[in-house]
Design a protein around this motif. Sequence first.
Motif, PDB file in Angstrom:
ATOM      1  N   GLN A  20       0.827  -1.183   0.080  1.00 35.97           N
ATOM      2  CA  GLN A  20       0.170   0.087   0.047  1.00 35.97           C
ATOM      3  C   GLN A  20       0.951   1.209   0.017  1.00 35.97           C
ATOM      4  O   GLN A  20       0.629   2.302  -0.857  1.00 35.97           O
ATOM      5  CB  GLN A  20      -1.049   0.083   1.183  1.00 35.97           C
ATOM      6  CG  GLN A  20      -1.891   1.118   1.283  1.00 35.97           C
ATOM      7  CD  GLN A  20      -2.688   1.039   2.480  1.00 35.97           C
ATOM      8  OE1 GLN A  20      -3.898   1.048   2.253  1.00 35.97           O
ATOM      9  NE2 GLN A  20      -2.379   1.405   3.671  1.00 35.97           N
ATOM     10  N   ILE A  54      -1.723  -1.103  -3.848  1.00 39.45           N
ATOM     11  CA  ILE A  54      -2.861  -1.510  -3.595  1.00 39.45           C
ATOM     12  C   ILE A  54      -3.376  -0.661  -2.291  1.00 39.45           C
ATOM     13  O   ILE A  54      -2.673   0.157  -1.800  1.00 39.45           O
ATOM     14  CB  ILE A  54      -2.908  -3.225  -2.849  1.00 39.45           C
ATOM     15  CG1 ILE A  54      -2.069  -3.221  -1.491  1.00 39.45           C
ATOM     16  CG2 ILE A  54      -2.360  -3.864  -3.929  1.00 39.45           C
ATOM     17  CD1 ILE A  54      -2.083  -4.640  -0.962  1.00 39.45           C
ATOM     18  N   ILE A  69      -7.962  -6.192   1.115  1.00 45.96           N
ATOM     19  CA  ILE A  69      -7.737  -5.502  -0.072  1.00 45.96           C
ATOM     20  C   ILE A  69      -8.943  -4.592  -0.820  1.00 45.96           C
ATOM     21  O   ILE A  69      -9.854  -5.589  -0.931  1.00 45.96           O
ATOM     22  CB  ILE A  69      -6.614  -6.008  -1.037  1.00 45.96           C
ATOM     23  CG1 ILE A  69      -5.564  -6.700  -0.489  1.00 45.96           C
ATOM     24  CG2 ILE A  69      -6.471  -5.216  -2.178  1.00 45.96           C
ATOM     25  CD1 ILE A  69      -4.678  -7.723  -1.458  1.00 45.96           C
ATOM     26  N   GLU A 112      -8.703  -1.934  -2.790  1.00 47.53           N
ATOM     27  CA  GLU A 112      -8.157  -1.581  -4.373  1.00 47.53           C
ATOM     28  C   GLU A 112      -7.160  -2.462  -4.846  1.00 47.53           C
ATOM     29  O   GLU A 112      -6.159  -2.267  -3.979  1.00 47.53           O
ATOM     30  CB  GLU A 112      -8.142   0.041  -4.329  1.00 47.53           C
ATOM     31  CG  GLU A 112      -9.138   0.884  -4.036  1.00 47.53           C
ATOM     32  CD  GLU A 112      -8.958   2.424  -4.037  1.00 47.53           C
ATOM     33  OE1 GLU A 112      -7.900   2.573  -4.775  1.00 47.53           O
ATOM     34  OE2 GLU A 112      -9.703   3.087  -3.310  1.00 47.53           O
ATOM     35  N   ASN A 113      -7.138  -2.581  -5.764  1.00 48.48           N
ATOM     36  CA  ASN A 113      -5.908  -3.390  -6.685  1.00 48.48           C
ATOM     37  C   ASN A 113      -6.086  -2.950  -8.167  1.00 48.48           C
ATOM     38  O   ASN A 113      -6.149  -3.921  -8.921  1.00 48.48           O
ATOM     39  CB  ASN A 113      -6.192  -5.030  -6.447  1.00 48.48           C
ATOM     40  CG  ASN A 113      -4.876  -5.745  -6.981  1.00 48.48           C
ATOM     41  OD1 ASN A 113      -3.901  -5.156  -7.502  1.00 48.48           O
ATOM     42  ND2 ASN A 113      -4.903  -6.947  -6.694  1.00 48.48           N
ATOM     43  N   ASN A 170      -4.829  -5.484 -10.856  1.00 46.84           N
ATOM     44  CA  ASN A 170      -5.449  -7.042 -10.588  1.00 46.84           C
ATOM     45  C   ASN A 170      -4.149  -7.758 -10.222  1.00 46.84           C
ATOM     46  O   ASN A 170      -4.191  -8.694 -10.639  1.00 46.84           O
ATOM     47  CB  ASN A 170      -6.261  -7.173 -11.793  1.00 46.84           C
ATOM     48  CG  ASN A 170      -7.072  -8.342 -11.169  1.00 46.84           C
ATOM     49  OD1 ASN A 170      -7.297  -8.624 -10.063  1.00 46.84           O
ATOM     50  ND2 ASN A 170      -7.164  -9.184 -12.396  1.00 46.84           N
ATOM     51  N   ILE A 178      -1.682 -11.772  -5.587  1.00 53.33           N
ATOM     52  CA  ILE A 178      -0.779 -11.875  -4.252  1.00 53.33           C
ATOM     53  C   ILE A 178      -0.785 -13.297  -3.892  1.00 53.33           C
ATOM     54  O   ILE A 178      -1.723 -14.116  -3.436  1.00 53.33           O
ATOM     55  CB  ILE A 178      -1.439 -10.885  -3.196  1.00 53.33           C
ATOM     56  CG1 ILE A 178      -1.796  -9.779  -3.514  1.00 53.33           C
ATOM     57  CG2 ILE A 178      -0.505 -11.067  -1.914  1.00 53.33           C
ATOM     58  CD1 ILE A 178      -0.931  -8.876  -4.142  1.00 53.33           C
TER      59      ILE A 178
END
Length: 271
Positions: free
Chosen positions: A149, A154, A169, A171-172, A175, A178
């Motif tokens: 972050q 993210i 999470i 927001e990614n 995409n 992880i």
Amino acid sequence: MKIVKKGFLSLILTFALLLIAACGSTSSADEQVVTLGVVGEDQDVWDFVADKLAKEGITLKLVKFTDYTQPNTALAEHELDLNAFQHQIFLDSYNEDSGTNLVSIADTVIAPLGLYSDKLTSLDELNEQDHIAIPNDVTNGGRALLLLQTAGLITVDPSAGSTPTINDITENPLNLSIDELDAAQTARALPDVAISVINSGMAVDAGFVPTQDAIFLEPVDEQSQPYINIIVANSEDTDHALYKKVVEAYQAEDTKEVIEKTSKGSSIPAW
């Protein structure tokens, strides 16, 4: 007369043997030995501390582990006297999960977490759906997500605090995938992922200099306090005089110089 002499000599011999045994027993009882659990092969700083303690008649025996799952268990079972490999959040999590009462007796260093890659030289080179490896334990995994972050990759739910999971999470944008692995495997996973989040000690063992080789390094600021590494003992040993000598030998100016030299600034003294 000969019989008397024999009996007298036998008595002397018996007394001598008892005296030797007693001396041997006293020496063993007086021997000052402390077993310390650590993680990783690179232990130049603790080797230096051990040499200093040896001059005071104290033997510091290092027991080296390859992962983070064993040293606390070994300490709780009294197979070790102390360990030094973790921060407070990790210790709190272990105590809660295991019902133990291991306690911190001293601060050592803070070792920033880093993002590493053998494919990329910048985070700007990340592509959609690239894979990122992170440690799979609650505390280091959460720390890794917070680092991602901070790096702008993210966003995680702030209500998760210091131990978010991948489910937190929110927001990614790329995409990113992880991948959660044992912390000891994150460096070995580099050929298979775009980026790996590697603990400082594991990175050093893999041949990296964190301040030089990480493409993004965790900032050290007022938020770093929970991640300061600690020396840990069983709760009944917090005032153990011998263990205090270990702490004193570690928290010294000459040790600080060795830390700064051997880590090339990647570990920062925190006492």
